[in-house]
Scaffold this motif. Structure first.
Motif, short mmCIF file in Angstrom:
data_model
loop_
_atom_site.label_atom_id
_atom_site.label_comp_id
_atom_site.label_asym_id
_atom_site.label_seq_id
_atom_site.Cartn_x
_atom_site.Cartn_y
_atom_site.Cartn_z
N LYS A 292 2.44 10.57 -10.41
CA LYS A 292 2.21 9.13 -10.42
C LYS A 292 3.15 8.46 -9.44
N GLY A 293 2.75 7.34 -8.90
CA GLY A 293 3.67 6.63 -8.01
C GLY A 293 3.05 5.38 -7.43
N THR A 294 3.85 4.66 -6.64
CA THR A 294 3.36 3.48 -5.95
C THR A 294 3.01 3.88 -4.52
N GLU A 295 2.62 2.89 -3.73
CA GLU A 295 2.24 3.17 -2.35
C GLU A 295 3.41 3.82 -1.58
N ARG A 296 4.63 3.52 -1.98
CA ARG A 296 5.80 4.09 -1.31
C ARG A 296 5.95 5.59 -1.60
N ASP A 297 5.22 6.06 -2.61
CA ASP A 297 5.36 7.47 -3.00
C ASP A 297 4.24 8.36 -2.47
N ILE A 298 3.46 7.84 -1.53
CA ILE A 298 2.34 8.62 -1.00
C ILE A 298 2.84 9.95 -0.42
N ASN A 299 4.09 9.95 0.04
CA ASN A 299 4.65 11.21 0.60
C ASN A 299 4.80 12.32 -0.44
N LYS B 5 -5.76 4.83 3.06
CA LYS B 5 -7.02 4.07 3.19
C LYS B 5 -7.46 3.52 1.84
N LEU B 6 -7.32 4.33 0.80
CA LEU B 6 -7.76 3.90 -0.53
C LEU B 6 -6.92 2.73 -1.04
N PHE B 7 -5.63 2.75 -0.77
CA PHE B 7 -4.79 1.60 -1.14
C PHE B 7 -5.26 0.34 -0.42
N LYS B 8 -5.62 0.51 0.87
CA LYS B 8 -6.11 -0.66 1.63
C LYS B 8 -7.38 -1.21 0.99
N ILE B 9 -8.30 -0.32 0.65
CA ILE B 9 -9.56 -0.73 0.02
C ILE B 9 -9.28 -1.45 -1.30
N PHE B 10 -8.39 -0.86 -2.07
CA PHE B 10 -8.05 -1.42 -3.39
C PHE B 10 -7.60 -2.87 -3.27
N LYS B 11 -6.76 -3.14 -2.26
CA LYS B 11 -6.22 -4.49 -2.11
C LYS B 11 -7.23 -5.43 -1.47
#
Lengths: 349, 283
Positions: free
Chosen positions: A141-148, A160-166
């Motif tokens: 689990k994590g936030t956008e900062r944890d994509i790594n 891309k999915l985070f962009k779509i979500f927002k």
């Protein structure tokens, strides 16, 4: 608001996420008309019932077809097959994507952390809930900062999915499964924020017409109407704890008008309750106006009404109700006791 | 959170609700010094001067607090404008604000060290001192007990019982949205700062905000008395009950679960509003 899979997949593919090629059909005529497009998907192909309930695979909402004739006959079956009581909006016919690995990925808003967060697992598929329960170490689990923290091959898709979500005001974006074999999203569960529909014009066509109140049908026989979600729930709870069951949850909100009150009463009446309890408590609700609405409904219906009313002009409201011999009480506990006593007297609970 | 000395601005003062509640708050004694509106045809509302921008309000009247009635599509812009102009306390009454907007201004408020209560809330009242909200004040009599609530009308209902039993020191309506500016834990921090140690918590089904917040408050050293009342015991799973946040998803969202966990950490569970009165009378 939940959106259908085909809508979600369209969003994904427009923003560069790979999804299976597909054709949406809403009737057998569609299938005949779109024959060549459907055949181009190749065989076997996948037929997916477009319903909004979850766990569709386990409930028989997905079928596999080896030929055009089979697609036609299976679709006819699926069109008529309700999934958890819901008939499909249509059937999404898709090319079959051969794959072995299934990942799970979702983005949602975590109310406690007050952040947009993802959940990822390399053990996706229809048993993801079991995985989450039995092997929580397999879940990231994590936030956008944890994509790594995700597999490096997936980070581009995750971004891309985070962009779509927002961009599209989503409240849930769930892809299960995502297959890393072909880097393709095989399913998409998408929920959009109802409050953002004013700026997400593309989603408006899927929105149901809004009622001026919030209504949920329940399985009991005492109608419940009130102003404010909390107070309606508390009224339901009291009725239940006294031994009867509420027929519904109906919140007319603060400052309800005469028209809204009458339409709420009509809505609950459709459930044929033994009586209706109205818990009107408000600062800005005009008590006398609500009382007049109740009297008007009472004139045309012999359904017993039990009313608790406070707020602006509450004395006038009580006078109006008493004049028409409608039971009126000053507090909520008394209201619930009286309506339950009545239901018990007439052996309705 | 509120001391009674706040210099208040009303954002969206010319709208139906803004206008109505400005008058009510003025009558209560809240120091409303100015208002903002995009509708400049009116120069004042109930004697309160109206401006187009927050900046003018801040420069002319030194306001430090805002209550927001601006309609949902424009609410984010209004809240951001306040935050950018140094407003440190904001109560947002507006309902139906897109949750992504709320996330944005709640996180920005955190960065600039401002406090937001709401959105979709009845506001905050310190009986006898200040009312920054839409609650019917007659149910909020001065006393010792704090109320923290997710729900609006249920807070009023229970406030009338608490007022009769012991009186209210402060009542904070957190709001029913999935994302809120002040959560249960932060509300408790405020109470602890004031030395308030009698608390009524009004919760409902949905994410375990209350459990999380009370647990953290106890970890912080809160050692006062708490009684909790929950609405939605018999709500069906997966159905949204009015509030955007009120949906049971899984075990931890149920009233039964919340009550079980809280009872273990010393919270007294009240099953009816009159039971709350009985409990606090013994404190």
């Amino acid at each position: 608001m939940k959106l259908h899979e085909f809508v979600g997949k369209k969003l994904l593919s427009e923003r560069g996420i790979s999804v299976p090629k597909s054709v949406l059909v809403r009737s057998s005529e569609d299938i005949l008309k779109l024959k060549s497009d459907i055949e181009k998907l190749g065989f076997p192909q996948v037929l997916k019932s477009q319903v909004l309930v979850g766990g569709r695979m386990k409930k028989g909402g997905i079928a596999f077809s080896e030929s055009f004739e089979e697609t036609l006959s299976l679709s006819e079956y699926l069109f008529k097959k309700p999934i958890s009581g819901e008939l499909p909006f249509g059937i999404l016919i898709e090319e079959m994507i051969e794959h072995e690995k299934e990942w799970y990925f979702s983005i949602s808003i975590n109310p406690i952390e007050r952040e947009i967060m993802f959940i990822f697992s390399e053990m996706g598929g229809i048993d993801i809930e079991k995985v989450a329960k039995e092997s929580p170490e397999k879940i990231i689990k994590g936030t956008e900062r944890d994509i790594n923290k995700l597999p490096s091959t997936f980070s581009d898709v995750a971004e891309k999915l985070f962009k779509i979500f927002k961009k599209y005001d989503l409240t849930l974006l769930e892809i299960n499964p995502f297959t890393p074999d072909k880097m393709t999203a095989l399913d998409a569960v998408v929920h959009i924020d109802d409050n953002a529909l004013f700026r997400q014009k593309w989603a408006q066509e899927f929105a149901e017409k809004k009622k001026p109140y919030h209504f949920v049908k329940l399985d009991g026989n005492i109608g419940v109407i009130g102003c404010g979600a909390g107070i309606v729930m508390a009224t339901m709870d009291l009725i239940k704890s006294l031994g009867c069951k509420p027929a519904d949850f109906l919140d007319i909100g603060g400052g309800a008008s005469k028209e809204v009150t009458i339409s709420a009463l009509e809505e609950v009446k459709k459930l044929s309750p033994v009586a209706i309890a109205l818990n009107i408590f408000g600062g800005i609700t005009k008590g006398d106006e609500v009382a007049k609405a109740i009297v008007e409904f009472h004139k045309n219906n012999d359904l017993p009404l039990f009313v608790r009313i406070t707020g602006t002009n509450e004395d006038e409201a009580r006078r109006i109700l008493e004049e028409h011999s409608i039971n009126v009480y000053e507090d909520m506990e008394r209201l619930c006791k009286e309506v339950v006593n009545y239901a018990k007297e007439v052996k309705a609970c | 959170m509120l001391t009674g000395n706040e210099r208040v601005m009303v954002q969206g003062i010319t709208g139906k609700y803004g206008r109505f509640h400005t008058e009510k708050m003025l009558n209560y004694g809240t120091k409303i010094l100015c208002g903002t509106s995009k509708n400049l045809s009116e120069k004042n509302v109930h004697g309160v001067p109206v401006f187009e921008s927050v900046k003018e309000c801040v420069e002319k009247y030194g306001v430090d607090t805002s209550i927001v009635f601006v309609p949902a599509p424009y609410a984010k812009e209004a809240v951001m404008e306040s935050l950018q102009n140094g407003i440190k306390k904001i109560v947002i009454i507006t309902e139906h604000i897109p949750v992504h907007d709320t996330l944005e201004f709640v996180n920005y408020a955190k960065q600039v060290g401002a406090t937001i209560v709401g959105p979709n809330c009845p506001g905050v009242i310190v009986p006898g001192k200040i009312k920054l909200g839409i609650m019917p004040e007659k149910y909020f009599k001065q006393g010792s007990v704090a109320i923290i609530s997710r729900s609006g009308t249920l807070m009023y209902e229970i406030a009338s019982f608490v007022s009769r039993a012991k009186g209210i020191s402060v009542a904070i309506g957190l709001g029913g949205d999935p994302i809120i500016g002040t959560n249960m834990h932060e509300a408790f921090k405020f109470l602890m700062g004031r030395g308030i140690n009698e608390v009524v918590v009004i919760g409902e089904i949905g994410p375990a905000f209350e459990v999380d917040g009370i647990r953290r408050a106890i970890d912080d050293g809160f050692n006062g008395k708490i009684t909790a009342f929950f609405a939605g015991r018999y709500a069906p799973k997966g159905k949204r009950m009015g509030h955007a946040g009120a949906i049971v998803e899984g075990e931890t969202g149920t009233v039964q679960y919340k009550e079980m966990v809280l009872e273990k950490i010393g919270v007294i569970i009240s099953k009816t509003p009159s039971q709350i009165a009985e409990v606090i009378e013994k404190w």
